[in-house]
Design a protein around this motif. Structure first.
Motif, PDB file in Angstrom:
ATOM      1  N   VAL A   1     -33.446  12.201  17.561  1.00  0.00           N
ATOM      2  CA  VAL A   1     -35.005  13.179  18.141  1.00  0.00           C
ATOM      3  C   VAL A   1     -34.655  14.927  18.336  1.00  0.00           C
ATOM      4  O   VAL A   1     -35.550  15.221  18.085  1.00  0.00           O
ATOM      5  CB  VAL A   1     -35.628  12.317  18.282  1.00  0.00           C
ATOM      6  CG1 VAL A   1     -37.507  12.896  18.853  1.00  0.00           C
ATOM      7  CG2 VAL A   1     -36.756  10.505  17.810  1.00  0.00           C
ATOM      8  N   GLU A   2     -34.115  14.477  19.706  1.00  0.00           N
ATOM      9  CA  GLU A   2     -33.576  15.409  20.157  1.00  0.00           C
ATOM     10  C   GLU A   2     -32.422  16.893  19.301  1.00  0.00           C
ATOM     11  O   GLU A   2     -33.239  18.557  19.135  1.00  0.00           O
ATOM     12  CB  GLU A   2     -32.474  15.766  21.138  1.00  0.00           C
ATOM     13  CG  GLU A   2     -33.541  15.284  22.422  1.00  0.00           C
ATOM     14  CD  GLU A   2     -32.866  15.201  23.615  1.00  0.00           C
ATOM     15  OE1 GLU A   2     -31.286  14.592  23.583  1.00  0.00           O
ATOM     16  OE2 GLU A   2     -33.314  14.931  24.858  1.00  0.00           O
ATOM     17  N   THR A   3     -32.341  16.374  18.427  1.00  0.00           N
ATOM     18  CA  THR A   3     -31.016  17.278  17.465  1.00  0.00           C
ATOM     19  C   THR A   3     -32.477  17.770  16.337  1.00  0.00           C
ATOM     20  O   THR A   3     -32.262  18.731  15.364  1.00  0.00           O
ATOM     21  CB  THR A   3     -30.063  16.103  16.479  1.00  0.00           C
ATOM     22  OG1 THR A   3     -28.810  15.725  17.532  1.00  0.00           O
ATOM     23  CG2 THR A   3     -29.671  16.928  16.049  1.00  0.00           C
ATOM     24  N   ALA A   4     -32.864  15.774  16.126  1.00  0.00           N
ATOM     25  CA  ALA A   4     -34.148  16.553  14.815  1.00  0.00           C
ATOM     26  C   ALA A   4     -35.186  17.980  15.580  1.00  0.00           C
ATOM     27  O   ALA A   4     -35.889  18.302  14.721  1.00  0.00           O
ATOM     28  CB  ALA A   4     -35.336  15.187  14.258  1.00  0.00           C
ATOM     29  N   LEU A   5     -35.859  17.720  16.784  1.00  0.00           N
ATOM     30  CA  LEU A   5     -36.250  18.495  16.917  1.00  0.00           C
ATOM     31  C   LEU A   5     -36.080  19.929  16.711  1.00  0.00           C
ATOM     32  O   LEU A   5     -36.205  21.157  17.041  1.00  0.00           O
ATOM     33  CB  LEU A   5     -36.737  18.433  18.455  1.00  0.00           C
ATOM     34  CG  LEU A   5     -37.549  19.347  19.227  1.00  0.00           C
ATOM     35  CD1 LEU A   5     -39.064  19.559  18.669  1.00  0.00           C
ATOM     36  CD2 LEU A   5     -37.951  18.532  20.408  1.00  0.00           C
ATOM     37  N   ALA A   6     -34.364  20.108  17.683  1.00  0.00           N
ATOM     38  CA  ALA A   6     -33.820  21.528  17.950  1.00  0.00           C
ATOM     39  C   ALA A   6     -33.741  22.135  15.826  1.00  0.00           C
ATOM     40  O   ALA A   6     -33.872  23.596  15.629  1.00  0.00           O
ATOM     41  CB  ALA A   6     -32.437  21.466  18.173  1.00  0.00           C
ATOM     42  N   ALA A   7     -33.532  21.360  15.060  1.00  0.00           N
ATOM     43  CA  ALA A   7     -33.403  21.880  13.563  1.00  0.00           C
ATOM     44  C   ALA A   7     -35.100  22.041  12.903  1.00  0.00           C
ATOM     45  O   ALA A   7     -34.705  23.531  12.101  1.00  0.00           O
ATOM     46  CB  ALA A   7     -32.338  20.511  13.049  1.00  0.00           C
ATOM     47  N   ALA A   8     -35.595  21.489  13.648  1.00  0.00           N
ATOM     48  CA  ALA A   8     -37.382  22.219  12.925  1.00  0.00           C
ATOM     49  C   ALA A   8     -37.912  23.067  13.936  1.00  0.00           C
ATOM     50  O   ALA A   8     -38.828  23.719  12.993  1.00  0.00           O
ATOM     51  CB  ALA A   8     -38.061  20.620  13.507  1.00  0.00           C
TER      52      ALA A   8
END
Length: 128
Positions: A49-56
């Motif tokens: 989720v943290e990785t997706a948040l950073a990408a979004a």
């Protein structure tokens, strides 16, 4: 542009919802999946989720949509730990909320408007 993160217990489900939301958001919306656990099985992972948040995160905020129980808890924990006011969890059905949010984000709407669009899908579903 406001980003969107799809949090699901299933990697396949998260990727499918993200794909649909991007397509129906006229391809402009930034929608990132965060599904499954780190090994690719069913579950949730705050790291994913943290990785997706950073990408979004393009700087205008991010709306999170989650499928079930521990996905919602993971999203809430991330928001609490990050201590950010530009990341919001939508109380919305996963698919309908993601499509509504992506459609609104694609117009350049602000975080509050994208979040409200996602949550309005819940109200429309109840009315139908």
């Amino acid at each position: 542009m406001v980003g969107i993160v799809i949090i699901s217990h299933s990697r396949t489900l998260a990727e499918g919802v993200a794909e649909m939301a991007r397509a129906l958001g006229v391809g402009k919306a930034v929608v990132e999946p965060a599904g499954g656990d780190l090994e690719g099985g069913l579950g949730t992972s705050i790291d994913l989720v943290e990785t997706a948040l950073a990408a979004a995160d393009g700087g205008d905020g991010v709306v999170l949509l989650a499928d079930l129980g521990s996905s919602v808890l993971t999203a809430k924990m991330l928001i609490e730990d990050a201590d950010r006011d530009d990341v919001l969890l939508a109380d919305a059905p996963l698919v309908e909320g993601a499509v509504a949010a992506a459609s609104m984000a694609a117009t350049g709407a602000d975080l509050a408007t994208v979040h409200a669009a996602a949550e309005s899908a819940r109200d429309h579903r109840k009315a139908g």
